[in-house]
Design an enzyme around this catalytic site. Structure first.
Site, PDB file in Angstrom:
ATOM      1  N   GLY A   1      31.726   6.145  -5.852  1.00  0.00           N
ATOM      2  CA  GLY A   1      31.983   5.939  -7.277  1.00  0.00           C
ATOM      3  C   GLY A   1      30.814   6.457  -8.093  1.00  0.00           C
ATOM      4  O   GLY A   1      29.728   6.720  -7.547  1.00  0.00           O
TER       5      GLY A   1
ATOM      6  N   GLN B   1      25.225   6.774 -15.448  1.00  0.00           N
ATOM      7  CA  GLN B   1      24.346   7.165 -14.329  1.00  0.00           C
ATOM      8  C   GLN B   1      23.929   8.636 -14.419  1.00  0.00           C
ATOM      9  O   GLN B   1      22.982   9.056 -13.776  1.00  0.00           O
ATOM     10  CB  GLN B   1      25.025   6.894 -12.981  1.00  0.00           C
ATOM     11  CG  GLN B   1      25.217   5.410 -12.700  1.00  0.00           C
ATOM     12  CD  GLN B   1      25.878   5.158 -11.370  1.00  0.00           C
ATOM     13  OE1 GLN B   1      27.102   5.228 -11.256  1.00  0.00           O
ATOM     14  NE2 GLN B   1      25.095   4.901 -10.338  1.00  0.00           N
TER      15      GLN B   1
ATOM     16  N   CYS C   1      24.023   1.321  -4.666  1.00  0.00           N
ATOM     17  CA  CYS C   1      24.164   1.985  -5.964  1.00  0.00           C
ATOM     18  C   CYS C   1      23.367   3.283  -5.916  1.00  0.00           C
ATOM     19  O   CYS C   1      22.218   3.283  -5.460  1.00  0.00           O
ATOM     20  CB  CYS C   1      23.628   1.075  -7.068  1.00  0.00           C
ATOM     21  SG  CYS C   1      23.774   1.799  -8.716  1.00  0.00           S
ATOM     22  N   LEU C   2      23.983   4.355  -6.395  1.00  0.00           N
ATOM     23  CA  LEU C   2      23.289   5.648  -6.354  1.00  0.00           C
ATOM     24  C   LEU C   2      22.092   5.658  -7.306  1.00  0.00           C
ATOM     25  O   LEU C   2      21.206   6.498  -7.159  1.00  0.00           O
ATOM     26  CB  LEU C   2      24.270   6.777  -6.693  1.00  0.00           C
ATOM     27  CG  LEU C   2      25.420   6.938  -5.674  1.00  0.00           C
ATOM     28  CD1 LEU C   2      26.424   7.973  -6.156  1.00  0.00           C
ATOM     29  CD2 LEU C   2      24.882   7.305  -4.286  1.00  0.00           C
TER      30      LEU C   2
ATOM     31  N   HIS D   1      32.309  -2.592  -9.812  1.00  0.00           N
ATOM     32  CA  HIS D   1      30.908  -2.137  -9.870  1.00  0.00           C
ATOM     33  C   HIS D   1      30.757  -1.043 -10.942  1.00  0.00           C
ATOM     34  O   HIS D   1      29.801  -1.062 -11.725  1.00  0.00           O
ATOM     35  CB  HIS D   1      30.527  -1.614  -8.477  1.00  0.00           C
ATOM     36  CG  HIS D   1      29.176  -0.989  -8.340  1.00  0.00           C
ATOM     37  ND1 HIS D   1      28.182  -1.506  -7.534  1.00  0.00           N
ATOM     38  CD2 HIS D   1      28.645   0.140  -8.879  1.00  0.00           C
ATOM     39  CE1 HIS D   1      27.104  -0.738  -7.600  1.00  0.00           C
ATOM     40  NE2 HIS D   1      27.362   0.282  -8.407  1.00  0.00           N
ATOM     41  N   GLU D   2      31.726  -0.114 -10.979  1.00  0.00           N
ATOM     42  CA  GLU D   2      31.626   1.013 -11.934  1.00  0.00           C
ATOM     43  C   GLU D   2      31.841   0.531 -13.374  1.00  0.00           C
ATOM     44  O   GLU D   2      31.139   0.973 -14.290  1.00  0.00           O
ATOM     45  CB  GLU D   2      32.623   2.119 -11.583  1.00  0.00           C
ATOM     46  CG  GLU D   2      32.462   2.726 -10.193  1.00  0.00           C
ATOM     47  CD  GLU D   2      31.048   3.149  -9.856  1.00  0.00           C
ATOM     48  OE1 GLU D   2      30.277   3.490 -10.772  1.00  0.00           O
ATOM     49  OE2 GLU D   2      30.699   3.106  -8.660  1.00  0.00           O
TER      50      GLU D   2
ATOM     51  N   HIS E   1      28.791  -0.885 -14.769  1.00  0.00           N
ATOM     52  CA  HIS E   1      27.844   0.132 -15.277  1.00  0.00           C
ATOM     53  C   HIS E   1      28.114   0.429 -16.755  1.00  0.00           C
ATOM     54  O   HIS E   1      27.180   0.657 -17.526  1.00  0.00           O
ATOM     55  CB  HIS E   1      27.983   1.440 -14.493  1.00  0.00           C
ATOM     56  CG  HIS E   1      27.148   1.524 -13.244  1.00  0.00           C
ATOM     57  ND1 HIS E   1      25.771   1.445 -13.259  1.00  0.00           N
ATOM     58  CD2 HIS E   1      27.492   1.715 -11.940  1.00  0.00           C
ATOM     59  CE1 HIS E   1      25.312   1.580 -12.022  1.00  0.00           C
ATOM     60  NE2 HIS E   1      26.332   1.736 -11.200  1.00  0.00           N
TER      61      HIS E   1
HETATM   62  O1  K1U Z   1      28.029   3.365  -8.747  1.00  0.00           O
HETATM   63  C1  K1U Z   1      27.373   3.809  -7.823  1.00  0.00           C
HETATM   64  O2  K1U Z   1      26.160   3.799  -7.872  1.00  0.00           O
HETATM   65  C2  K1U Z   1      28.054   4.353  -6.596  1.00  0.00           C
HETATM   66  C3  K1U Z   1      28.117   3.359  -5.445  1.00  0.00           C
HETATM   67  C4  K1U Z   1      29.437   2.624  -5.539  1.00  0.00           C
HETATM   68  C5  K1U Z   1      29.587   1.376  -4.747  1.00  0.00           C
HETATM   69  C6  K1U Z   1      29.192   1.253  -3.439  1.00  0.00           C
HETATM   70  C7  K1U Z   1      29.368   0.081  -2.731  1.00  0.00           C
HETATM   71  C8  K1U Z   1      29.981  -0.976  -3.340  1.00  0.00           C
HETATM   72  C9  K1U Z   1      30.368  -0.870  -4.643  1.00  0.00           C
HETATM   73  C10 K1U Z   1      30.194   0.298  -5.340  1.00  0.00           C
HETATM   74  C11 K1U Z   1      27.989   4.136  -4.142  1.00  0.00           C
HETATM   75  O3  K1U Z   1      28.781   4.963  -3.864  1.00  0.00           O
HETATM   76  S1  K1U Z   1      26.665   3.765  -3.112  1.00  0.00           S
HETATM   77  C12 K1U Z   1      26.950   4.787  -1.668  1.00  0.00           C
HETATM   78  C13 K1U Z   1      28.019   4.270  -0.773  1.00  0.00           C
HETATM   79  O4  K1U Z   1      28.414   3.131  -0.880  1.00  0.00           O
HETATM   80  C14 K1U Z   1      28.632   5.141   0.248  1.00  0.00           C
HETATM   81  C15 K1U Z   1      28.177   6.398   0.487  1.00  0.00           C
HETATM   82  C16 K1U Z   1      28.775   7.185   1.464  1.00  0.00           C
HETATM   83  C17 K1U Z   1      29.826   6.718   2.185  1.00  0.00           C
HETATM   84  C18 K1U Z   1      30.296   5.445   1.959  1.00  0.00           C
HETATM   85  C19 K1U Z   1      29.694   4.651   0.995  1.00  0.00           C
HETATM   86 ZN    ZN Z   2      26.077   1.804  -9.143  1.00  0.00          ZN
END
Ligand code: K1U
Ligand code: ZN
Length: 172
Positions: A45, A50, A94-95, A136-137, A140
């Site tokens: 996401g 972001q 979270c990225l 989560h998004e 944000h």
């Molecule tokens: O919003 C963001 O920062 C993105 C985030 C979203 C998220 C992850 C986990 C739970 C809720 C919301 C991410 O994508 S973090 C990376 C991640 O979870 C992932 C990366 C590669 C493969 C699978 C998962």
């Molecule tokens: Zn996030």
């Protein structure tokens, strides 16, 4: 075009984003850039703040099966219109807070209403990882990060790690 992802702490990640009055070509291009940025990260996401844009736009693709077709969704002005009483705990990341993970408890199922890239109103029920990610998004867009659900000490510890990471990246 891939865009740089802001790292916490950054004042733009704490702002409430503005609703999008109509879906322009510029906003569609932003959604495409966000999907490219999300897939490259990699992530499931991404929200417009972001990448430093304070508009109510999120993208997501929580398809876990790598052999399956991608399932990208871009949501303009997304709103949770119903939430289950049942809760689910997931270890979120979270990225904008790289390499930090913590359990967050949220409604297990949600109904979301949004405008798609053609400006058509959509409504859909989400469960599992899709439900966690869409909440989560949307957080944000309201200036809320998953660490805001944690105890102050844990949140402070993570924030200090991110300040250090940003100093190191600035020096590199
Ligand atoms: O919003 C963001 O920062 C993105 C985030 C979203 C998220 C992850 C986990 C739970 C809720 C919301 C991410 O994508 S973090 C990376 C991640 O979870 C992932 C990366 C590669 C493969 C699978 C998962
Ligand atoms: Zn996030």
């Amino acid at each position: 075009m891939k865009r740089p992802i802001l790292i916490h702490p950054d004042p733009r990640l704490k702002k409430t984003c503005a609703p999008v009055p109509d879906i322009t070509d510029e906003l569609r291009a932003l959604a495409d850039d966000m999907l490219e940025t999300m897939y490259a990260a990699p992530g499931i996401g991404l929200a417009a703040p972001q990448v430093g844009v304070l508009d109510r736009l999120i993208v997501l693709d929580c398809e876990k099966d790598e052999a399956a077709e991608p399932k990208p969704i871009a949501m303009f002005n997304p709103e949770v219109i119903a939430s289950s009483d049942d809760l689910n705990t997931y270890e979120e990341g979270c990225l904008s807070i790289p390499d930090q993970y913590a359990d967050v408890t949220r409604p297990k199922e949600v109904t979301v209403r949004w405008l798609d890239r053609d400006g058509t109103l959509q409504e859909r029920d989400f469960g599992g990882l899709w439900a966690t990610c869409v909440q989560h998004e949307i957080d944000h867009l309201n200036g809320k990060l998953f660490i805001d659900y944690l105890k102050p000490l844990k949140r402070q510890m993570i924030t200090r790690k991110m300040q250090k990471l940003k100093r190191e990246r600035a020096r590199a």
